[in-house]
Enzyme design. Structure first.
Site, PDB file in Angstrom:
ATOM      1  N   ARG A 180       6.358  27.254 -40.788  1.00 17.47           N
ATOM      2  CA  ARG A 180       5.418  26.212 -40.286  1.00 17.47           C
ATOM      3  C   ARG A 180       4.511  25.755 -39.747  1.00 17.47           C
ATOM      4  NH1 ARG A 180      11.694  23.554 -42.016  1.00 17.47           N
ATOM      5  NH2 ARG A 180      11.235  24.602 -44.285  1.00 17.47           N
ATOM      6  N   LYS A 204      15.011  35.193 -50.344  1.00 18.26           N
ATOM      7  CA  LYS A 204      14.514  34.806 -49.262  1.00 18.26           C
ATOM      8  C   LYS A 204      15.249  34.146 -48.525  1.00 18.26           C
ATOM      9  CE  LYS A 204      10.227  31.851 -48.077  1.00 18.26           C
ATOM     10  NZ  LYS A 204       8.788  30.485 -48.302  1.00 18.26           N
ATOM     11  N   CYS A 248       2.146  26.735 -54.393  1.00 18.37           N
ATOM     12  CA  CYS A 248       2.871  26.051 -53.032  1.00 18.37           C
ATOM     13  C   CYS A 248       2.850  24.382 -53.103  1.00 18.37           C
ATOM     14  CB  CYS A 248       3.556  26.469 -52.555  1.00 18.37           C
ATOM     15  SG  CYS A 248       5.533  25.274 -51.642  1.00 18.37           S
ATOM     16  N   CYS A 290       2.990  22.653 -50.398  1.00 19.71           N
ATOM     17  CA  CYS A 290       3.339  22.189 -49.096  1.00 19.71           C
ATOM     18  C   CYS A 290       2.614  22.534 -47.854  1.00 19.71           C
ATOM     19  CB  CYS A 290       5.195  22.723 -48.286  1.00 19.71           C
ATOM     20  SG  CYS A 290       4.987  24.359 -47.986  1.00 19.71           S
ATOM     21  N   CYS A 337       6.983  20.142 -50.578  1.00 17.21           N
ATOM     22  CA  CYS A 337       6.422  20.624 -51.444  1.00 17.21           C
ATOM     23  C   CYS A 337       6.436  20.473 -52.931  1.00 17.21           C
ATOM     24  CB  CYS A 337       7.624  22.507 -52.144  1.00 17.21           C
ATOM     25  SG  CYS A 337       7.673  23.047 -50.716  1.00 17.21           S
ATOM     26  N   ARG A 366      14.285  20.176 -46.716  1.00 17.66           N
ATOM     27  CA  ARG A 366      13.627  20.142 -48.189  1.00 17.66           C
ATOM     28  C   ARG A 366      15.065  20.948 -48.361  1.00 17.66           C
ATOM     29  NH1 ARG A 366       8.234  21.711 -46.540  1.00 17.66           N
ATOM     30  NH2 ARG A 366       7.473  23.171 -45.392  1.00 17.66           N
ATOM     31  N   LYS A 426      15.356  30.938 -53.245  1.00 18.09           N
ATOM     32  CA  LYS A 426      14.978  30.468 -52.019  1.00 18.09           C
ATOM     33  C   LYS A 426      15.846  29.691 -51.254  1.00 18.09           C
ATOM     34  CE  LYS A 426      10.776  28.969 -49.706  1.00 18.09           C
ATOM     35  NZ  LYS A 426       9.232  28.494 -50.036  1.00 18.09           N
TER      36      LYS A 426
HETATM   37  C1  PBG Z   1       6.219  27.577 -48.697  1.00 14.56           C
HETATM   38  C2  PBG Z   1       6.151  29.063 -47.662  1.00 14.56           C
HETATM   39  C3  PBG Z   1       7.461  29.486 -46.768  1.00 14.56           C
HETATM   40  C4  PBG Z   1       7.324  30.099 -47.016  1.00 14.56           C
HETATM   41  C5  PBG Z   1       7.029  30.964 -48.073  1.00 14.56           C
HETATM   42  N1  PBG Z   1       6.698  30.108 -48.705  1.00 14.56           N
HETATM   43  C6  PBG Z   1       7.744  27.715 -45.756  1.00 14.56           C
HETATM   44  C7  PBG Z   1       9.122  26.811 -46.893  1.00 14.56           C
HETATM   45  O1  PBG Z   1       9.591  26.690 -48.034  1.00 14.56           O
HETATM   46  O2  PBG Z   1       9.178  26.026 -46.065  1.00 14.56           O
HETATM   47  C8  PBG Z   1       8.161  30.292 -45.045  1.00 14.56           C
HETATM   48  C9  PBG Z   1       7.539  32.448 -44.983  1.00 14.56           C
HETATM   49  C10 PBG Z   1       8.421  32.244 -43.695  1.00 14.56           C
HETATM   50  O3  PBG Z   1       9.464  31.801 -43.294  1.00 14.56           O
HETATM   51  O4  PBG Z   1       7.856  33.543 -43.165  1.00 14.56           O
HETATM   52  N2  PBG Z   1       7.123  26.516 -49.773  1.00 14.56           N
END
Ligand code: PBG
Length: 329
Positions: free
Chosen positions: A209, A252, A119, A121, A129, A221, A199
């Site tokens: 974050r 997720k 990713c 981000c 991202c 996002r 997701k």
């Molecule tokens: C990257 C990513 C995120 C998480 C996993 N990969 C953050 C997001 O999308 O904001 C979150 C994992 C967690 O909260 O444990 N994009």
């Protein structure tokens, strides 16, 4: 038919409960997420996620040896680069921090499955991202197709460094197909893809974050992550990722989306992963620290429920603790 049927008969004692138990957690269910940053000798605690740390490559290797010793089969790596820029160049640079980490871990723990989160981000200075461009309304937004090029470069860099599996978490359309094609063309057709397929745009990522130092500097996002209201759309996301070549699909967060995990398990026969995210971890940790809840019991109940819902793999910050707890019986 009372009293012919008495459900409590089989709950009477420990042994009987053990005999009829339908779901059991196993250490091989867990994937431990780990954060790696440049430097040496670093174990920097993550304030919003008590018990978790950012590691430098050397301490990360020590941690991986400990995890492997507990029987945990896999880790997933997140990188925090020295510098961030608009196109997240440190995600796919030759000396990218995640690539360094992969090489070091594979040398020390060849049998540990090293998965990398793919990713942008963590690597962009704006914290989104992907690549930012004005959208049709003239507002800055993540440009899907420009981002695909960056993700492909990142996935290739991770795989070339020796990653056992890549896991795109960006939610761009078409990224699984593009990454699959690129891996195959680079003669890495044996590297599987775990797709963060469903997701959701979730408040439960808050603590992460902090951990990855990647809050978006503007907006949120929602133009790329899913609306928590939508199950039909989750089905389509999962179907598309499977068509594009995903080997494992992920839902997720996990706990607020057990219905999505169950739907997925009922409809597909490929392995399903669920991410027990930072917010799910932090809230139980906080309640535990305050004496409002028993952390161990609440954590194990959560993990068991995620498995009961149909997840084959659970990405969880409790992997290490849960492995110890299972070992204690
Ligand atoms: C990257 C990513 C995120 C998480 C996993 N990969 C953050 C997001 O999308 O904001 C979150 C994992 C967690 O909260 O444990 N994009």
């Amino acid at each position: 038919m009372f009293p012919m049927t008495r459900m409590r008969r089989l709950r009477r004692n420990k042994t009987m409960r053990r005999m009829v138990r339908e779901t059991e957690l196993n250490v091989s269910d867990f994937v431990q997420p780990l954060f790696v940053r440049p430097g040496t000798g670093i174990r920097k605690p993550i304030v919003s996620m008590p018990g978790q740390s950012q590691f430098s490559v050397d301490t990360l290797v020590e941690e991986c040896k400990a995890l492997e010793g507990l029987g945990i089969p896999a880790v997933i790596l997140f990188g925090i680069p020295k510098i961030k820029d608009a196109l997240g160049s440190q995600a796919y640079a030759d000396d990218a921090i995640v690539c360094q980490a992969v090489e070091a871990i594979k040398k020390a723990c060849p049998e540990l499955c090293v998965i990398t989160d793919v990713c942008m981000c963590e690597y962009t200075d704006h914290g989104h991202c992907g690549a930012i461009e004005p959208n049709r309304d003239g507002n800055p937004d993540v440009n899907n197709d420009k981002t695909l090029e960056l993700l492909v470069k990142e996935a290739l860099a991770h795989a070339q460094a020796g990653a056992d599996m890549v896991a795109p978490s960006d939610m761009m359309d078409g990224r699984i197909g593009e990454i699959r094609l690129a891996l195959d063309e680079a003669e890495m057709s044996d590297v599987p893809i775990m797709a963060y397929s469903a997701k959701f745009s979730s408040a439960f990522y808050g603590p992460f974050r902090d951990a990855a130092e990647s809050p978006p500097s503007f907006g949120d996002r929602r133009s790329y992550q899913m609306d928590p209201a939508n199950l039909n759309e989750a089905m389509r996301e999962i179907e598309l990722d499977i068509e594009e070549g995903a080997d494992i699909v992920m839902v997720k967060p996990a706990l607020p989306y057990l219905d999505v995990i169950r739907w997925c398990a009922d409809n597909f026969d490929l392995p399903i992963a669920a991410y027990n995210v930072s917010g799910e971890y932090a809230m139980i940790k906080a309640a535990g620290a305050n004496g409002w809840m028993d952390e161990k019991k609440a954590a194990m109940e959560s993990l068991l429920s995620i498995k009961r819902a149909g997840a084959k793999m659970i990405l969880t910050y409790w992997a290490k603790d849960a492995a110890k707890w299972l070992g204690e019986g």
